[in-house]
Motif scaffolding. Sequence first.
Motif, PDB file in Angstrom:
ATOM      1  N   VAL A   1       0.835  -1.208   0.000  1.00  0.00           N
ATOM      2  CA  VAL A   1       0.000   0.000   0.000  1.00  0.00           C
ATOM      3  C   VAL A   1       0.874   1.265   0.000  1.00  0.00           C
ATOM      4  CG1 VAL A   1      -1.854   1.260   1.159  1.00  0.00           C
ATOM      5  CG2 VAL A   1      -1.817  -1.242   1.202  1.00  0.00           C
TER       6      VAL A   1
ATOM      7  N   ILE B   1       1.461   3.759   2.417  1.00  0.00           N
ATOM      8  CA  ILE B   1       0.986   5.018   3.008  1.00  0.00           C
ATOM      9  C   ILE B   1       1.117   4.919   4.529  1.00  0.00           C
ATOM     10  CG2 ILE B   1      -0.947   6.636   3.161  1.00  0.00           C
ATOM     11  CD1 ILE B   1      -2.300   5.097   0.917  1.00  0.00           C
TER      12      ILE B   1
ATOM     13  N   VAL C   1      -1.955  10.613   3.682  1.00  0.00           N
ATOM     14  CA  VAL C   1      -1.076  10.789   2.528  1.00  0.00           C
ATOM     15  C   VAL C   1      -0.560  12.229   2.584  1.00  0.00           C
ATOM     16  CG1 VAL C   1      -0.840  10.505   0.043  1.00  0.00           C
ATOM     17  CG2 VAL C   1      -2.641   9.258   1.281  1.00  0.00           C
TER      18      VAL C   1
ATOM     19  N   LEU D   1      -7.595   0.003   0.854  1.00  0.00           N
ATOM     20  CA  LEU D   1      -6.459   0.928   0.805  1.00  0.00           C
ATOM     21  C   LEU D   1      -5.496   0.561  -0.324  1.00  0.00           C
ATOM     22  CD1 LEU D   1      -5.797   1.435   4.615  1.00  0.00           C
ATOM     23  CD2 LEU D   1      -6.453   3.211   2.970  1.00  0.00           C
ATOM     24  N   ARG D   2      -5.333  -0.740  -0.521  1.00  0.00           N
ATOM     25  CA  ARG D   2      -4.446  -1.188  -1.587  1.00  0.00           C
ATOM     26  C   ARG D   2      -4.975  -0.714  -2.947  1.00  0.00           C
ATOM     27  NH1 ARG D   2      -1.819  -7.155  -2.002  1.00  0.00           N
ATOM     28  NH2 ARG D   2      -0.568  -6.751  -3.855  1.00  0.00           N
TER      29      ARG D   2
ATOM     30  N   SER E   1      -4.751   3.104  -3.260  1.00  0.00           N
ATOM     31  CA  SER E   1      -3.364   3.530  -3.435  1.00  0.00           C
ATOM     32  C   SER E   1      -2.913   3.316  -4.877  1.00  0.00           C
ATOM     33  CB  SER E   1      -2.460   2.757  -2.467  1.00  0.00           C
ATOM     34  OG  SER E   1      -1.113   3.036  -2.714  1.00  0.00           O
ATOM     35  N   GLU E   2      -3.350   2.185  -5.454  1.00  0.00           N
ATOM     36  CA  GLU E   2      -2.985   1.936  -6.847  1.00  0.00           C
ATOM     37  C   GLU E   2      -3.671   2.906  -7.799  1.00  0.00           C
ATOM     38  OE1 GLU E   2      -3.728  -2.244  -7.447  1.00  0.00           O
ATOM     39  OE2 GLU E   2      -1.980  -2.720  -6.220  1.00  0.00           O
TER      40      GLU E   2
ATOM     41  N   LYS F   1      -2.295   6.451  -7.135  1.00  0.00           N
ATOM     42  CA  LYS F   1      -0.825   6.555  -7.006  1.00  0.00           C
ATOM     43  C   LYS F   1      -0.446   7.303  -5.729  1.00  0.00           C
ATOM     44  CE  LYS F   1      -0.100   6.279 -11.983  1.00  0.00           C
ATOM     45  NZ  LYS F   1      -0.372   4.813 -11.876  1.00  0.00           N
ATOM     46  N   LEU F   2      -0.847   6.721  -4.613  1.00  0.00           N
ATOM     47  CA  LEU F   2      -0.642   7.401  -3.333  1.00  0.00           C
ATOM     48  C   LEU F   2       0.664   7.021  -2.640  1.00  0.00           C
ATOM     49  CD1 LEU F   2      -4.253   7.074  -1.860  1.00  0.00           C
ATOM     50  CD2 LEU F   2      -3.265   9.012  -3.093  1.00  0.00           C
ATOM     51  N   ARG F   3       1.336   6.007  -3.152  1.00  0.00           N
ATOM     52  CA  ARG F   3       2.545   5.526  -2.473  1.00  0.00           C
ATOM     53  C   ARG F   3       3.562   6.634  -2.248  1.00  0.00           C
ATOM     54  NH1 ARG F   3       1.144   1.009  -5.392  1.00  0.00           N
ATOM     55  NH2 ARG F   3       1.173  -0.920  -4.167  1.00  0.00           N
TER      56      ARG F   3
END
Lengths: 305, 305, 305, 305
Positions: A251, A253, A267, A293-294, A297-298, A301-303
């Motif tokens: 994830v 974050i 984030v 969340l995974r 995030s994808e 693009k929150l990583r």
Amino acid sequence: MKELLETVVENCRDSWRQGHVATYIPELAKARADATGIAVWDLSSGLSGAGDTDFTFTMQSVSKVVSLALALSECGEEKVFSAVGMDPLADPFNSIMRLEMDAPHRPHNPLINSGAIVVLSLLPWKESRDRMAAVSDMAARMTGRKAVAVNEAVYLSEKGTSDRNRALAWFLKSVGNLEGDIEDILDAYFRQCSLEVTCGDLAVLGATLAADGTNPVTGERVVSPRVARVVRTIMATCGMYDGSGEFAVTVGIPAKSGVGGGIAAAVPGRMGIGTCGPALDRKGNSVAGLAMLRRLSEELKLRIY
Amino acid sequence: MKELLETVVENCRDSWRQGHVATYIPELAKARADATGIAVWDLSSGLSGAGDTDFTFTMQSVSKVVSLALALSECGEEKVFSAVGMDPLADPFNSIMRLEMDAPHRPHNPLINSGAIVVLSLLPWKESRDRMAAVSDMAARMTGRKAVAVNEAVYLSEKGTSDRNRALAWFLKSVGNLEGDIEDILDAYFRQCSLEVTCGDLAVLGATLAADGTNPVTGERVVSPRVARVVRTIMATCGMYDGSGEFAVTVGIPAKSGVGGGIAAAVPGRMGIGTCGPALDRKGNSVAGLAMLRRLSEELKLRIY
Amino acid sequence: MKELLETVVENCRDSWRQGHVATYIPELAKARADATGIAVWDLSSGLSGAGDTDFTFTMQSVSKVVSLALALSECGEEKVFSAVGMDPLADPFNSIMRLEMDAPHRPHNPLINSGAIVVLSLLPWKESRDRMAAVSDMAARMTGRKAVAVNEAVYLSEKGTSDRNRALAWFLKSVGNLEGDIEDILDAYFRQCSLEVTCGDLAVLGATLAADGTNPVTGERVVSPRVARVVRTIMATCGMYDGSGEFAVTVGIPAKSGVGGGIAAAVPGRMGIGTCGPALDRKGNSVAGLAMLRRLSEELKLRIY
Amino acid sequence: MKELLETVVENCRDSWRQGHVATYIPELAKARADATGIAVWDLSSGLSGAGDTDFTFTMQSVSKVVSLALALSECGEEKVFSAVGMDPLADPFNSIMRLEMDAPHRPHNPLINSGAIVVLSLLPWKESRDRMAAVSDMAARMTGRKAVAVNEAVYLSEKGTSDRNRALAWFLKSVGNLEGDIEDILDAYFRQCSLEVTCGDLAVLGATLAADGTNPVTGERVVSPRVARVVRTIMATCGMYDGSGEFAVTVGIPAKSGVGGGIAAAVPGRMGIGTCGPALDRKGNSVAGLAMLRRLSEELKLRIY
């Protein structure tokens, strides 16, 4: 955003079947296992939500973020981090062994049970009542609500079954790393775990940390930018129990989970996210929360890595 | 015999300098470090003594032999040994780590702190007062005295500083291996540790076990031959904390030490021996006691192995 | 005696069903699981046997008694016990954790794998061949046979699968507690484990120790009375792996077991006993052997405690 | 930038006095303790450096980043992360205890010694020579050099003193978590640790990861964006041994240190940083490197959290 969140909930609705509601606290065992909700407070566009956004649950370990933010603000980094470490660890959240094995018997970080108990003991209020008032006030300021209330049934259930936490506290006291009245400190600990919220509340809490300490709903500067950043960092490395490393990879974050089924994520500079889903995986993290969340995030693009 | 004992005391008078009086219980720290005494109750010739035979001290862990004998008599071997193991272990007497590491989290033997606490909890008396009365009555019957009294100052000191034992007890409760009211059981534990005796008393206690359960002073059958033998065996393998293995090689007699400075030993069919000497080695055993027992064992060829 | 032994075997014939033949060394897995035999060498009346007294098996850990006796004779107690401890421990026989956890990282006793490897390394012969010759010579002298041969198939099987022992040896070397060539020392270790015997051989070996070091068959003084007594003591406290404490309570005789299914026992001044039965319990001790020794100990009142 | 770096070096020149050059590998002990250098490859402006940029040192654990990137590219995430975990841990980098304690005895992450050894064993080349050629080729591609050479003296020194790594490897093999020839795999491990670089090389290596896998010097896509991100994430949570949590709070950049004194850091989308300084702190991280990275992170606001 709302549409995206609805797709995310839709896709993750069934993931709860792979988990189990926490049962070691009897009152938690009564939670609706299939509740699944998500809320996002985007710093540029405000709140969106999908799924069971009305579902209420207790903060449990998510409250450790609140008391850590409070202790850092009130006592300073130096005092806090001389009493607890900053190290992620590969042991369960309630391990005593780890404490005994490693001199100087200091909790490894403020987000495991022993660490959170020590953090509470550092707060400058003498009276249990005042200490707890300060914690729930901080919870209110971070979530942007007038007040966050204790779920009395969960609190009592917790108090009646937390023998392991008592063991941790007495061990800490026996090695000189916990001062004050044990039952008093534990009482505040059980109360903070029992603070009741929705995923929307956790989204605002996350957004407050993401916005460097300023609550985007109320506009109040709740904590300093530095405190916000330290809290986000500790969430990133230690926030998901011994699943923190895997969560960083999948994830990516800063986030903190609780066995009540909630997760709060921040984030930096972008948004806060709150999820709920009481069915937990083996490590104590919400299965639905991890899945949502995974996905989010994808998609966005929150990583941070 | 008296002459031999006097030589033994003479030769070991200075050994206390290599040890230290226990300090973790403030009241124990006040003991006369150089007190050195020995008493033997020979089953064929009765009592002899030398050195500080009037010196009084608290039984501390020697009392675990008393409560074990009582529990075996009252509850039976099966019940006792399903609650605690029979295994010597290479960990300190108050280690929690060991308990957490090994499923099923059962104390390894009845002579370490966690094991002794569990043994006390098994006793069939509901009221703390009655439970404690039964233990001190058993102590009286094993030592051949009308009554063995609690040293109140030590008891209170112990109660005020036993955070580690509280941690052990709460841990045991958290894993379902300890039933009943924790403070109640611990209160009985602190009291039994504070029972006050002389080395002569420990000699008779040892002789009672050596004589298969019949007190040679009073002629009373205190415990059955089988219970006496089981207790002697556990003393032989686990009686000297994590120094039990070395004691078997160097002395070779079933014995139990306490941090009050006493050691009670039982040579099957021959004699009981009691020693005192509050200065302890790193493992918690009386330095003078070890030296005198080693000497006596060599002189009288007491080794059982 | 023969009649008694036959009853004992009769009564314990079925106990093998509760155990399992060791499988981690492939060649051992081929052993006849139901073989059950016992032999006694009474110091006053000589040899008796019953059951599968012709059954041959490899000594495995029973050989640790042989190399310990040899090392004590050749190097002295001081050297041996500064390299390994005398402490029983509640960990499995091949645990590395224990070694790493406890400074000074010294094996806790000479009868666990790490300890036996260190004991072998102390022997004064430089060449692997000479070291092994000395061990098998000592085995021959203790069992009263001209020679005790290595079972080559077991030896090779052992050598091919002993990765854990290699890990132990390298760890010991890394902390400075093992000198010499690792593969060389391990080769001697695998060979000594593969020495092939019958329960009659183990009875004589036990009788040699019981008779203070004089082999009752050959009349040879194999080791000194002191060495014999030290070996018996270590057998009593550490001989049955982490089942030593329970064995002391239930059987009460110095003994050493091996995963080949053999047990050698020494009743001081009275007799040596050898048993075989390849089916093992969870701790690695022969199920049939335990049952027969328990029975015999009760019938003949052999307990030393 | 160059000016800033010079100030940073100036300010941190004396910090080496608080550390010690690694001595467990004799050849490393010869390094110049006060060497202090830093290089930055900014993705928009290229290379700058200050201090001892000509100082050469061996990669040691920094090479684990290289072999991880290679293994992820060659074998895929699924294979790599079923053989090793992703969890930071609070134990020293060479602990065996941790491996034994936690089923399934899988290394906790690819950046501790046991994990790096397993990662090497996964590579698809059968021959040791080919495996090592692939690793050094990957090192060359990540640093933008034609070739990265093994320092033979360090390699031999390492090979001669790595008993602990041998213990780790044999333990892993004994539990079925390491396949292949141990000495062969270890040989490749010692060689990769001995690859010789400058801080400028590490800056380019970091920049390659920061630029999602494309080497900014050569323009070659060395690894995929996903592999680059996974490697950065693992560096962030596990890169600084058991000091990773504190490094996240105080510096906040994905980084990997080695006991040769180097650190490589990757600021996603912005820059790679390489530092050198052979004096290490208690956890094995370069004291000067930590000080310089902390300073630079503050000045340029590089924190990702």
